[in-house]
Design a protein around this motif. Structure first.
Motif, PDB file in Angstrom:
ATOM      1  N   SER A 245       5.431 -10.621 -13.446  1.00  0.00           N
ATOM      2  CA  SER A 245       5.051 -10.051 -12.163  1.00  0.00           C
ATOM      3  C   SER A 245       4.658  -8.601 -12.366  1.00  0.00           C
ATOM      4  CB  SER A 245       6.198 -10.139 -11.146  1.00  0.00           C
ATOM      5  OG  SER A 245       7.305  -9.377 -11.574  1.00  0.00           O
ATOM      6  N   GLY A 246       3.886  -8.104 -11.433  1.00  0.00           N
ATOM      7  CA  GLY A 246       3.468  -6.716 -11.508  1.00  0.00           C
ATOM      8  C   GLY A 246       2.903  -6.260 -10.185  1.00  0.00           C
ATOM      9  N   ASN A 247       2.977  -4.974  -9.939  1.00  0.00           N
ATOM     10  CA  ASN A 247       2.369  -4.411  -8.742  1.00  0.00           C
ATOM     11  C   ASN A 247       2.005  -2.972  -9.030  1.00  0.00           C
ATOM     12  OD1 ASN A 247       4.713  -2.635  -7.172  1.00  0.00           O
ATOM     13  ND2 ASN A 247       5.540  -4.254  -8.475  1.00  0.00           N
ATOM     14  N   GLY A 248       0.927  -2.546  -8.423  1.00  0.00           N
ATOM     15  CA  GLY A 248       0.461  -1.188  -8.672  1.00  0.00           C
ATOM     16  C   GLY A 248      -0.634  -0.803  -7.712  1.00  0.00           C
ATOM     17  N   ILE A 249      -1.078   0.424  -7.840  1.00  0.00           N
ATOM     18  CA  ILE A 249      -2.073   0.975  -6.920  1.00  0.00           C
ATOM     19  C   ILE A 249      -3.267   1.497  -7.705  1.00  0.00           C
ATOM     20  CG2 ILE A 249      -1.083   3.309  -6.861  1.00  0.00           C
ATOM     21  CD1 ILE A 249      -1.655   3.153  -3.743  1.00  0.00           C
ATOM     22  N   THR A 250      -4.444   1.240  -7.185  1.00  0.00           N
ATOM     23  CA  THR A 250      -5.696   1.670  -7.806  1.00  0.00           C
ATOM     24  C   THR A 250      -6.415   2.638  -6.884  1.00  0.00           C
ATOM     25  OG1 THR A 250      -5.945  -0.450  -8.956  1.00  0.00           O
ATOM     26  CG2 THR A 250      -7.909   0.927  -8.765  1.00  0.00           C
ATOM     27  N   PHE A 251      -6.910   3.719  -7.460  1.00  0.00           N
ATOM     28  CA  PHE A 251      -7.727   4.690  -6.731  1.00  0.00           C
ATOM     29  C   PHE A 251      -9.115   4.672  -7.347  1.00  0.00           C
ATOM     30  CE2 PHE A 251      -9.431   9.099  -6.514  1.00  0.00           C
ATOM     31  CZ  PHE A 251      -9.614   9.165  -5.146  1.00  0.00           C
ATOM     32  N   ARG A 252     -10.145   4.560  -6.503  1.00  0.00           N
ATOM     33  CA  ARG A 252     -11.514   4.450  -7.014  1.00  0.00           C
ATOM     34  C   ARG A 252     -12.463   5.339  -6.230  1.00  0.00           C
ATOM     35  NH1 ARG A 252     -13.435  -1.489  -7.509  1.00  0.00           N
ATOM     36  NH2 ARG A 252     -12.077  -1.275  -9.338  1.00  0.00           N
TER      37      ARG A 252
END
Length: 428
Positions: A149-156
């Protein structure tokens, strides 16, 4: 005779001068579909500055003329705007100054090329959980848990700079941070390319999206050159280099970097897309060569990938569509075919993230052979098959929620595989 000749020449000069003047500010020439003015007017419409034709539309998807655009700009100029809206109105006024003058609207001398860089972007939170009965990599000696499992945030950020009427420069910058380990990645320049359009021909140079079939084969970028041409039938030709280690699933299924350290492949491709009634169809051929392929499970000793892809989407109406997708790598010995069929409601071209209340759903069955494409775009891992149910909704303007659930089997061992995926994305 001499008088007639002089009269003829004078008439020609007058008509020629008038034609030149008219061409410079032709009110009946279309504004190209990719012109920045459409985005600017859309933003002003969203802010309540411009009303379009009175119903906040451009009369469907057709191009509008410079004269029609000038009429909307004139209405915007009559309002007391400020801040970012005023900057957009001034920029549009400079672009369509000649047409505005023909309408009797006086325009101060403005710099037409000022502030020609447009920024789009998003912040995205992703959650993913995969559950294997026995992970295929355990069989290859890899130390992997059955549940990941994994979770994260992306900024673009995605800037677009208009160089002149034909050329633009585009880029994409990404940064990713993981919640599980409180990590924060560096900002990376993932894409940057120059794009020139001449009539129905588009030329691109740099690090750019693959464009040809973004499902079975690729969900990433390559470095090189691309040419697109045609109208009803569009042809795309790619040539360059592709990074095999850029977030792909090959390394989950037994491929290792060989003694040469190969992590890239030479890449050439050609694709065709077009509409036939309600059917939007495409056909592509991709050729990649790399020493890394010789180490892939079920691939043999070949160092080339030769994959043919076919894709079609039939639109029953403006909301409901059925999509089929197939690909085969003729160089691989096994796990060399992928196929997908999707029934969707507003899951394809007709989902609009601008307004709250939009939603869509899709049911899909996918079989994804891991030797077909380097970076398939699906939630399902390469090397699996199964059913996928997805739901997409706008919870707020420019904010959407995307949920997926997968129940399937692994291609290696035919063992159970389940996956949950969730995303919320804020666009600006």
């Amino acid at each position: 005779m001499k008088k007639t000749l002089v009269s003829t020449l004078t008439t020609a000069l007058v008509v020629g001068a008038a034609s030149t003047t008219f061409a410079a500010s032709n009110p009946f020439s279309d504004v190209p579909a990719d012109h920045w003015a459409y985005d600017a007017v859309s933003q002003l419409a969203a802010d309540g500055v411009i009303d379009g034709y009175g119903d906040s539309t451009f009369k469907g998807n057709r191009n509008i003329t410079r004269y029609e655009m000038a009429q909307m700009v004139a209405k915007a100029m009559a309002k007391n705007t400020s801040g970012a809206d005023k900057a957009l109105v001034d920029k549009l006024a400079a672009e369509f100054a000649a047409e505005l003058n023909n309408l009797g609207v006086r325009v101060a001398k403005l710099e037409r090329n000022a502030d020609m860089v447009k920024w789009n972007g998003m912040v995205r939170y992703d959650f993913e959980r995969s559950n294997y009965e026995h992970h295929p990599l355990n069989r290859a000696g890899y130390n992997k848990d059955d549940v990941t499992s994994g979770n994260g945030i992306t900024f673009r950020l995605e800037p677009t700079a208009e160089v002149n009427k034909n050329w633009k420069v585009k880029a994409r910058l990404d940064a990713y941070g993981g919640f599980k380990d409180d990590s924060a990645g560096n900002v990376q320049l993932r894409r940057i390319w120059a794009e020139g359009k001449y009539g129905n021909t588009m030329v691109r140079f740099g690090k750019m999206p693959v464009t040809i079939d973004m499902d079975i084969m690729f969900d990433t970028q390559f470095s090189g050159a691309q040419v697109q041409f045609g109208n009803k039938l569009k042809t795309t030709i790619n040539a360059g280099r592709f990074n095999l280690n850029s977030g792909n699933d090959y390394y989950k299924y037994g491929v290792k970097i060989d003694a040469t350290g190969a992590t890239t492949a030479n890449y050439q491709a050609i694709g065709f897309t077009g509409w036939l009634g309600k059917l939007n169809a495409g056909l592509g051929y991709h050729h990649l060569t790399s020493h890394a392929f010789t180490n892939m499970l079920g691939y043999g000793n070949n160092d080339a990938m030769n994959t043919v892809t076919a894709k079609g989407t039939y639109h029953f109406d403006k909301n409901i569509a059925l999509q089929g997708n197939y690909g085969k790598n003729f160089s691989a010995d096994s796990y060399n075919q992928s196929a997908s069929i999707v029934l969707g409601y507003k899951e394809f071209e007709n989902f609009d993230t601008t307004n709250a209340g939009q939603w869509g759903m899709a049911l899909a069955y996918r079989h994804i052979g891991q030797n077909v494409g380097p970076t398939p775009t699906y939630t399902l891992d390469a090397g699996t098959k199964g059913w996928e149910l997805s739901y997409l909704a706008n919870v707020m303007p420019h904010t959407y929620l995307w949920l997926k659930a997968v129940k399937g089997k692994t291609l290696i061992g035919n063992e159970s595989y389940n996956e949950l995926f969730g995303r919320i994305e804020w666009q600006f």
